[in-house]
Design a protein around this motif. Structure first.
Motif, PDB file in Angstrom:
ATOM      1  N   THR A 357     -22.819   3.627   1.257  1.00 20.25           N
ATOM      2  CA  THR A 357     -21.916   4.728   1.608  1.00 20.25           C
ATOM      3  C   THR A 357     -22.263   5.313   2.970  1.00 20.25           C
ATOM      4  OG1 THR A 357     -21.669   5.252  -0.744  1.00 20.25           O
ATOM      5  CG2 THR A 357     -21.017   6.942   0.852  1.00 20.25           C
ATOM      6  N   VAL A 358     -23.574   5.449   3.222  1.00 20.38           N
ATOM      7  CA  VAL A 358     -24.011   5.966   4.525  1.00 20.38           C
ATOM      8  C   VAL A 358     -23.605   5.011   5.636  1.00 20.38           C
ATOM      9  CG1 VAL A 358     -26.042   6.534   5.902  1.00 20.38           C
ATOM     10  CG2 VAL A 358     -25.896   7.282   3.520  1.00 20.38           C
ATOM     11  N   LEU A 359     -23.769   3.719   5.375  1.00 20.95           N
ATOM     12  CA  LEU A 359     -23.434   2.730   6.395  1.00 20.95           C
ATOM     13  C   LEU A 359     -21.952   2.739   6.724  1.00 20.95           C
ATOM     14  CD1 LEU A 359     -24.444   0.378   8.155  1.00 20.95           C
ATOM     15  CD2 LEU A 359     -24.017  -1.140   6.219  1.00 20.95           C
ATOM     16  N   LEU A 360     -21.107   2.894   5.689  1.00 24.92           N
ATOM     17  CA  LEU A 360     -19.666   2.877   5.919  1.00 24.92           C
ATOM     18  C   LEU A 360     -19.165   4.214   6.458  1.00 24.92           C
ATOM     19  CD1 LEU A 360     -18.473   0.929   2.750  1.00 24.92           C
ATOM     20  CD2 LEU A 360     -18.802   0.046   5.068  1.00 24.92           C
ATOM     21  N   GLY A 361     -19.728   5.320   5.958  1.00 21.40           N
ATOM     22  CA  GLY A 361     -19.256   6.634   6.382  1.00 21.40           C
ATOM     23  C   GLY A 361     -19.852   7.120   7.688  1.00 21.40           C
ATOM     24  N   GLY A 362     -20.910   6.474   8.171  1.00 22.38           N
ATOM     25  CA  GLY A 362     -21.521   6.875   9.424  1.00 22.38           C
ATOM     26  C   GLY A 362     -22.646   7.862   9.194  1.00 22.38           C
ATOM     27  N   TYR A 363     -23.517   7.983  10.186  1.00 21.41           N
ATOM     28  CA  TYR A 363     -24.685   8.841  10.072  1.00 21.41           C
ATOM     29  C   TYR A 363     -24.364  10.311  10.397  1.00 21.41           C
ATOM     30  CZ  TYR A 363     -27.417   4.577   9.783  1.00 21.41           C
ATOM     31  OH  TYR A 363     -27.924   3.376   9.383  1.00 21.41           O
ATOM     32  N   ASP A 364     -23.224  10.554  11.001  1.00 14.85           N
ATOM     33  CA  ASP A 364     -22.885  11.939  11.319  1.00 14.85           C
ATOM     34  C   ASP A 364     -22.714  12.770  10.061  1.00 14.85           C
ATOM     35  OD1 ASP A 364     -22.931  11.277  13.972  1.00 14.85           O
ATOM     36  OD2 ASP A 364     -20.770  10.868  14.085  1.00 14.85           O
ATOM     37  N   LYS A 365     -22.095  12.168   9.044  1.00 14.82           N
ATOM     38  CA  LYS A 365     -21.912  12.893   7.785  1.00 14.82           C
ATOM     39  C   LYS A 365     -23.242  13.197   7.115  1.00 14.82           C
ATOM     40  CE  LYS A 365     -19.652  12.492   3.275  1.00 14.82           C
ATOM     41  NZ  LYS A 365     -18.811  11.635   2.394  1.00 14.82           N
ATOM     42  N   VAL A 366     -24.163  12.219   7.159  1.00 16.46           N
ATOM     43  CA  VAL A 366     -25.483  12.426   6.548  1.00 16.46           C
ATOM     44  C   VAL A 366     -26.242  13.519   7.285  1.00 16.46           C
ATOM     45  CG1 VAL A 366     -27.684  11.315   6.008  1.00 16.46           C
ATOM     46  CG2 VAL A 366     -25.551  10.058   5.724  1.00 16.46           C
ATOM     47  N   MET A 367     -26.213  13.493   8.608  1.00 22.80           N
ATOM     48  CA  MET A 367     -26.933  14.505   9.382  1.00 22.80           C
ATOM     49  C   MET A 367     -26.339  15.896   9.169  1.00 22.80           C
ATOM     50  SD  MET A 367     -27.903  12.547  12.938  1.00 22.80           S
ATOM     51  CE  MET A 367     -26.247  11.908  13.208  1.00 22.80           C
ATOM     52  N   ALA A 368     -25.028  15.948   8.940  1.00 21.66           N
ATOM     53  CA  ALA A 368     -24.407  17.246   8.694  1.00 21.66           C
ATOM     54  C   ALA A 368     -24.789  17.798   7.329  1.00 21.66           C
ATOM     55  CB  ALA A 368     -22.887  17.131   8.814  1.00 21.66           C
ATOM     56  N   GLU A 369     -24.936  16.932   6.350  1.00 16.89           N
ATOM     57  CA  GLU A 369     -25.259  17.379   4.995  1.00 16.89           C
ATOM     58  C   GLU A 369     -26.747  17.640   4.799  1.00 16.89           C
ATOM     59  OE1 GLU A 369     -23.750  14.413   2.413  1.00 16.89           O
ATOM     60  OE2 GLU A 369     -21.633  14.929   2.738  1.00 16.89           O
ATOM     61  N   THR A 370     -27.599  16.962   5.547  1.00 20.14           N
ATOM     62  CA  THR A 370     -29.047  17.074   5.330  1.00 20.14           C
ATOM     63  C   THR A 370     -29.766  17.846   6.411  1.00 20.14           C
ATOM     64  OG1 THR A 370     -29.412  14.964   6.462  1.00 20.14           O
ATOM     65  CG2 THR A 370     -29.095  14.902   4.069  1.00 20.14           C
ATOM     66  N   ASP A 371     -29.071  18.256   7.478  1.00 20.36           N
ATOM     67  CA  ASP A 371     -29.684  18.970   8.608  1.00 20.36           C
ATOM     68  C   ASP A 371     -30.805  18.163   9.253  1.00 20.36           C
ATOM     69  OD1 ASP A 371     -28.009  21.138   8.246  1.00 20.36           O
ATOM     70  OD2 ASP A 371     -29.391  22.112   6.833  1.00 20.36           O
ATOM     71  N   LEU A 372     -30.670  16.848   9.256  1.00 18.15           N
ATOM     72  CA  LEU A 372     -31.649  15.970   9.886  1.00 18.15           C
ATOM     73  C   LEU A 372     -31.073  15.418  11.174  1.00 18.15           C
ATOM     74  CD1 LEU A 372     -32.966  13.916   6.835  1.00 18.15           C
ATOM     75  CD2 LEU A 372     -34.101  15.827   7.953  1.00 18.15           C
ATOM     76  N   SER A 373     -31.935  15.238  12.160  1.00 13.93           N
ATOM     77  CA  SER A 373     -31.504  14.615  13.404  1.00 13.93           C
ATOM     78  C   SER A 373     -31.413  13.106  13.208  1.00 13.93           C
ATOM     79  CB  SER A 373     -32.490  14.935  14.533  1.00 13.93           C
ATOM     80  OG  SER A 373     -33.750  14.343  14.261  1.00 13.93           O
ATOM     81  N   TYR A 374     -30.880  12.453  14.239  1.00  9.35           N
ATOM     82  CA  TYR A 374     -30.689  10.997  14.189  1.00  9.35           C
ATOM     83  C   TYR A 374     -32.023  10.285  13.994  1.00  9.35           C
ATOM     84  CZ  TYR A 374     -29.055   6.411  15.818  1.00  9.35           C
ATOM     85  OH  TYR A 374     -28.743   5.081  15.933  1.00  9.35           O
ATOM     86  N   SER A 375     -33.032  10.660  14.756  1.00 14.93           N
ATOM     87  CA  SER A 375     -34.339  10.000  14.660  1.00 14.93           C
ATOM     88  C   SER A 375     -35.098  10.409  13.401  1.00 14.93           C
ATOM     89  CB  SER A 375     -35.174  10.328  15.896  1.00 14.93           C
ATOM     90  OG  SER A 375     -35.350  11.732  16.011  1.00 14.93           O
ATOM     91  N   GLU A 376     -34.939  11.667  12.980  1.00 16.02           N
ATOM     92  CA  GLU A 376     -35.640  12.120  11.774  1.00 16.02           C
ATOM     93  C   GLU A 376     -35.153  11.377  10.539  1.00 16.02           C
ATOM     94  OE1 GLU A 376     -36.653  16.741  13.025  1.00 16.02           O
ATOM     95  OE2 GLU A 376     -34.846  16.263  11.866  1.00 16.02           O
ATOM     96  N   TYR A 377     -33.850  11.122  10.474  1.00 14.52           N
ATOM     97  CA  TYR A 377     -33.333  10.369   9.328  1.00 14.52           C
ATOM     98  C   TYR A 377     -33.864   8.940   9.336  1.00 14.52           C
ATOM     99  CZ  TYR A 377     -30.098   8.016   6.198  1.00 14.52           C
ATOM    100  OH  TYR A 377     -29.572   7.253   5.181  1.00 14.52           O
ATOM    101  N   ALA A 378     -33.936   8.345  10.522  1.00 16.04           N
ATOM    102  CA  ALA A 378     -34.432   6.978  10.616  1.00 16.04           C
ATOM    103  C   ALA A 378     -35.912   6.910  10.274  1.00 16.04           C
ATOM    104  CB  ALA A 378     -34.185   6.434  12.021  1.00 16.04           C
ATOM    105  N   ARG A 379     -36.678   7.922  10.712  1.00 15.51           N
ATOM    106  CA  ARG A 379     -38.112   7.906  10.477  1.00 15.51           C
ATOM    107  C   ARG A 379     -38.461   8.273   9.046  1.00 15.51           C
ATOM    108  NH1 ARG A 379     -40.569  12.302  13.857  1.00 15.51           N
ATOM    109  NH2 ARG A 379     -39.766  13.560  12.140  1.00 15.51           N
ATOM    110  N   GLN A 380     -37.646   9.088   8.424  1.00 15.28           N
ATOM    111  CA  GLN A 380     -38.006   9.668   7.129  1.00 15.28           C
ATOM    112  C   GLN A 380     -38.217   8.627   6.054  1.00 15.28           C
ATOM    113  OE1 GLN A 380     -34.947  11.709   4.859  1.00 15.28           O
ATOM    114  NE2 GLN A 380     -36.297  13.481   4.653  1.00 15.28           N
ATOM    115  N   GLY A 381     -37.399   7.584   6.034  1.00 13.83           N
ATOM    116  CA  GLY A 381     -37.449   6.694   4.894  1.00 13.83           C
ATOM    117  C   GLY A 381     -38.138   5.369   5.101  1.00 13.83           C
ATOM    118  N   PHE A 382     -38.575   5.051   6.345  1.00 13.46           N
ATOM    119  CA  PHE A 382     -39.108   3.714   6.549  1.00 13.46           C
ATOM    120  C   PHE A 382     -40.377   3.477   5.739  1.00 13.46           C
ATOM    121  CE2 PHE A 382     -42.062   0.869   8.670  1.00 13.46           C
ATOM    122  CZ  PHE A 382     -41.311  -0.291   8.687  1.00 13.46           C
ATOM    123  N   TRP A 383     -41.335   4.387   5.832  1.00  8.97           N
ATOM    124  CA  TRP A 383     -42.599   4.171   5.118  1.00  8.97           C
ATOM    125  C   TRP A 383     -42.378   4.137   3.607  1.00  8.97           C
ATOM    126  CZ3 TRP A 383     -46.815   2.356   7.150  1.00  8.97           C
ATOM    127  CH2 TRP A 383     -47.081   2.548   8.512  1.00  8.97           C
TER     128      TRP A 383
END
Length: 609
Positions: A357-383
Motif C-alpha cells: 500500500t505504501v509503495l502504491l500510494g507513495g511515501y508522502d501519505k506515510v510521512m503525513a500520517e506518521t510525522d516522519l521525514s523521508y530519510s527517517e522513514y527509510a532508516r527506521q525499518g532497515f535494521w
C-alpha cells in the motif's frame, strides 16, 4: 587323540634308527603319544607332554585342559583388546580417572594415520616457509597468492601419496580459495581484504576435509587448526627419516645452494654498481630484508611452515567431520508444528500488504500520517527488517528439526508452510534493500551501509537456496550455502566497495551539491579514480591524506595492490599545496556540525563519526 593313563608314569622309549617317522601333531597342536624327545620330556605329575616354548597359544580343543582333557597346552591366552581401545600403533591413548583408554574426539574422527612424509611435501613446506619469511613482512598483496601456491602443492602431493582422489567439490573449494587471494592483489582497502583472507582459509580447510553435512561444513571450515600439533611430529619424523642415509646428498645440495647465493650477491652487487637501471630493477625485484624486522619475519616464516605442514597432514589424514552428527529432534504433531508457523505467515502477509500500500500510494501519505521525514522513514525499518530475516532463518532451522516425519502428507505440509514463509521473507528482504536505497539517496553511501546491504542480499540468496532444496532435495544445501558465501565475499572484493562509495558520493554532489569530504578523505587508494573527478578545492581536500600515505609507502611490487598502483599513476607527484587551506571553510551540516557537505545527520546510526 590322547595318551593311555596306565602308561603315564613310564618314559617314552627312544625311537630306533630304522623306525618309521614320527607322527605329525594333531589339530590341537599337541604331540601324539610316543613322539616326545629328551628335550621335551614328560610331566611326572600327570604324564602330559608340554607344548614347546615357542609354539603360539591357541584356543582349547575339546578334551583339553579347559574341558578336563590332558592333550592341550597350559599357556594362558593373552587378554583381548576391546574395540574402543584399538588404535593404530604409535598413537597414545587417553585414559579416564579409572585408567580406561579413551581416544580423543578428533582421533576417533580422523580417517587414517598418515604414512611417511614424501620429499615433495617437505620441499613444498620449506618453500612456503622461505617465501613467508621473505615476502609477507613487507605487506599484503600478490605475495599471499605466491605463498599459498607451494602450500597447496604440498597438500596435493600428500593427498596423492595417501591414495586420495581429487573430488569435484574439493576442486571447487580449492580453486575458490586461491581466487579469493586475488582480492589483496587488486584492492588497497583493508576490510574486503580481511574478509577474503578469512574466507580463503575456510575454503582451503574445506577442500582438505571434504565435508558435506551442515555440521561437517561448519567444523571443516576451521578444522585445519586441529592438525597443527600432530603435523609437527609428523614433519619431524619425516625429516629425520630422510636425513638418515642421505646426509652426503643433502650436504652437496646445501653446499651448491650456498655457492650459488654467494655468486648472486657478488656479481649482482657489481652489476648494480655498474648500471643504475639494473640497480633499480634489482631493487624492485629483491626483498628489502633488514635486521630490525628479523623477529617479525622469523615469526611469519614459522607461521608459513606450520600452516603448510598442517595442510599436508590434513590432506593425508583428514578428519571426517561428517561423522560428528547431531541427534534429530523429536517429531511433532501436525497441529502442534504447523499452527505457530501459519500464524507467523499471516503476520508476514499483513505487514507486506501494508508495504505494498505504501509503495502504491507513495511515501508522502506515510510521512503525513506518521510525522516522519523521508530519510527517517527509510532508516527506521532497515535494521528491524534485517533482524527479521536472520530470525526467520533460525525459525526455519528449528522447524525442520521438529517437523513431522510421518509420510508423504507430512512432507507436503512442511514444504508448503516453510515454502510460504521463505517466499514472504524474500519480500521482506526486498523491502529492506529498498529502504537502504532510499537512505543512501538521502545521506550517501558508507562502508557500514554497503556491508549490511550486502549481508541482506546474501540472506535472500540463502532463502532461495532453501526453497530450491525443498524441491530438489537438501543433499547439496550445506555446500551450496557455503559456496554462495564465498562467491559473495569474492564479488564484494572485486567490485571495490571503496570505489563504489566514492562514485556514489561524487554523483550525489553533481545532483544536489551535497558531499561529506571528512568521510571520503578516509577511504583507501581504491577511491582515487572517482575522487579525482571532483572540482577544486574538494578534490584536494579529499585526496591530500591519500597522497600523503602513498608518498610515505615504499612497499615492493609483490606487496602493492593494483588499486594502489593505479592511484600512484593518477596522482603522480601532485601536491595539493595551499588548496587544503580551504577545507575548513566548506559548508556545515544541517545541525551546525562542520561536516563539509551539509549531509551529516547526528541521529544516523550508520555514521562512523
Amino acid at each position: 587323540m590322547s595318551e593311555n593313563p596306565s602308561d603315564s608314569s613310564r618314559p617314552a622309549p627312544a625311537p630306533a634308527a630304522s623306525a618309521e617317522p614320527l607322527p605329525a601333531p594333531d589339530a590341537s597342536g599337541a604331540a601324539p603319544p610316543g613322539s616326545g624327545s629328551p628335550e621335551a620330556g614328560t610331566d611326572p605329575a600327570d604324564g602330559r607332554i608340554p607344548a614347546p616354548a615357542s609354539a603360539p597359544a591357541g584356543p582349547a580343543a575339546p578334551g583339553g585342559p579347559a574341558a578336563g582333557g590332558t592333550g592341550q597346552s597350559t599357556v594362558p591366552e593373552p587378554p583381548k583388546i576391546p574395540a574402543y581401545a584399538q588404535q593404530p600403533p604409535g598413537r597414545p591413548l587417553r585414559t579416564d580417572p579409572w585408567g580406561k583408554p579413551q581416544p580423543s574426539a578428533v582421533s576417533r574422527l580422523r580417517s587414517v594415520k598418515p604414512g611417511p612424509v614424501r620429499p615433495g611435501t617437505l620441499w613444498a613446506v620449506l618453500a612456503t616457509a622461505l617465501l613467508s619469511t621473505v615476502l609477507l613482512g613487507d605487506g599484503i598483496g600478490l605475495n599471499m597468492l605466491i605463498v599459498a601456491l607451494p602450500a597447496a602443492a604440498g597438500a596435493y602431493i600428500a593427498a596423492r601419496a595417501a591414495g586420495r582422489r581429487l573430488r569435484p567439490w574439493s576442486a571447487v573449494w580449492g580453486i575458490g580459495g586461491l581466487a579469493l587471494l586475488v582480492v589483496p592483489a587488486l584492492r588497497d582497502a583493508g576490510w574486503p581484504t580481511f574478509l577474503a583472507l578469512v574466507s580463503a582459509l575456510a575454503l582451503g580447510s574445506l577442500a582438505l576435509h571434504g565435508s558435506r553435512s551442515w555440521l561437517g561444513v561448519f567444523l571443516g571450515s576451521f578444522g585445519l587448526f586441529t592438525s597443527v600439533f600432530e603435523s609437527l611430529g609428523w614433519g619431524v619424523r619425516g625429516v629425520r627419516d630422510r636425513m638418515e642415509g642421505s646426509r652426503d646428498r643433502y650436504g652437496v645440495v646445501l653446499r651448491s645452494a650456498a655457492v650459488a647465493v654467494v655468486l648472486l650477491i657478488v656479481f649482482g652487487a657489481l652489476f648494480a654498481s655498474a648500471d643504475a637501471a639494473f640497480a633499480d630493477l634489482l631493487g624492485s625485484l629483491t626483498p628489502d630484508v633488514s635486521v630490525g624486522d628479523s623477529p617479525w619475519r622469523i615469526f611469519l616464516g614459522v607461521l608459513g611452515l606450520v600452516g603448510a605442514l598442517a595442510a599436508a597432514y590434513t590432506a593425508a589424514a583428514p578428519v571426517r567431520w561428517d561423522r560428528a552428527t547431531i541427534r534429530p529432534g523429536k517429531a511433532r504433531g501436525r497441529l502442534e508444528w504447523a499452527l505457530p508457523l501459519v500464524v507467523l505467515n499471516l503476520l508476514f502477509a499483513v505487514f507486506l500488504a501494508i508495504q505494498l500500500t505504501v509503495l502504491l500510494g507513495g511515501y508522502d501519505k506515510v510521512m503525513a500520517e506518521t510525522d516522519l521525514s523521508y530519510s527517517e522513514y527509510a532508516r527506521q525499518g532497515f535494521w528491524q527488517l534485517l533482524w527479521a530475516t536472520v530470525l526467520t532463518l533460525g525459525v526455519i532451522a528449528l522447524a525442520l528439526r521438529w517437523a513431522p516425519r510421518g509420510g508423504a502428507r507430512d512432507r507436503t505440509l512442511v514444504r508448503g508452510v516453510l515454502g510460504t514463509l521463505c517466499l514472504l521473507t524474500l519480500v521482506v528482504v526486498a523491502s529492506a534493500l529498498r529502504r537502504m536505497d532510499l537512505y543512501v539517496d538521502a545521506y550517501g553511501l558508507t562502508r557500514l551501509r554497503i556491508s549490511v546491504a550486502a549481508v541482506e542480499l546474501w540472506l535472500g540468496v540463502v532463502l532461495v537456496l532453501i526453497m530450491a532444496a525443498g524441491v530438489f532435495g537438501p543433499r547439496l544445501l550445506p555446500r551450496a550455502v557455503a559456496a554462495s558465501a564465498a562467491v559473495g565475499v569474492l564479488a564484494f572484493g572485486l567490485v571495490s566497495p571503496d570505489g563504489l562509495i566514492a562514485e556514489q558520493n561524487v554523483q550525489r554532489y553533481r545532483d544536489d551539491h551535497s558531499i561529506d569530504i571528512e568521510y571520503l578523505k578516509g577511504l583507501s587508494a581504491d577511491a582515487v579514480p572517482a575522487l579525482d573527478t571532483l572540482p577544486e578545492p574538494l578534490r584536494s581536500c579529499a585526496l591530500a591524506d591519500i597522497q600523503r600515505g602513498l608518498r610515505d609507502s615504499d612497499e615492493p611490487w609483490y606487496a602493492t595492490s593494483w588499486g594502489e598502483k593505479r592511484a600512484r599513476d593518477i596522482l603522480g607527484d601532485w601536491d595539493p599545496g595551499y588548496r587544503t587551506l580551504a577545507c575548513r571553510g566548506l559548508s556545515s551540516g544541517d545541525n551546525g556540525e562542520e561536516r563539509g557537505g551539509g549531509t551529516y545527520d547526528p541521529y544516523d546510526p550508520y555514521d562512523p563519526y
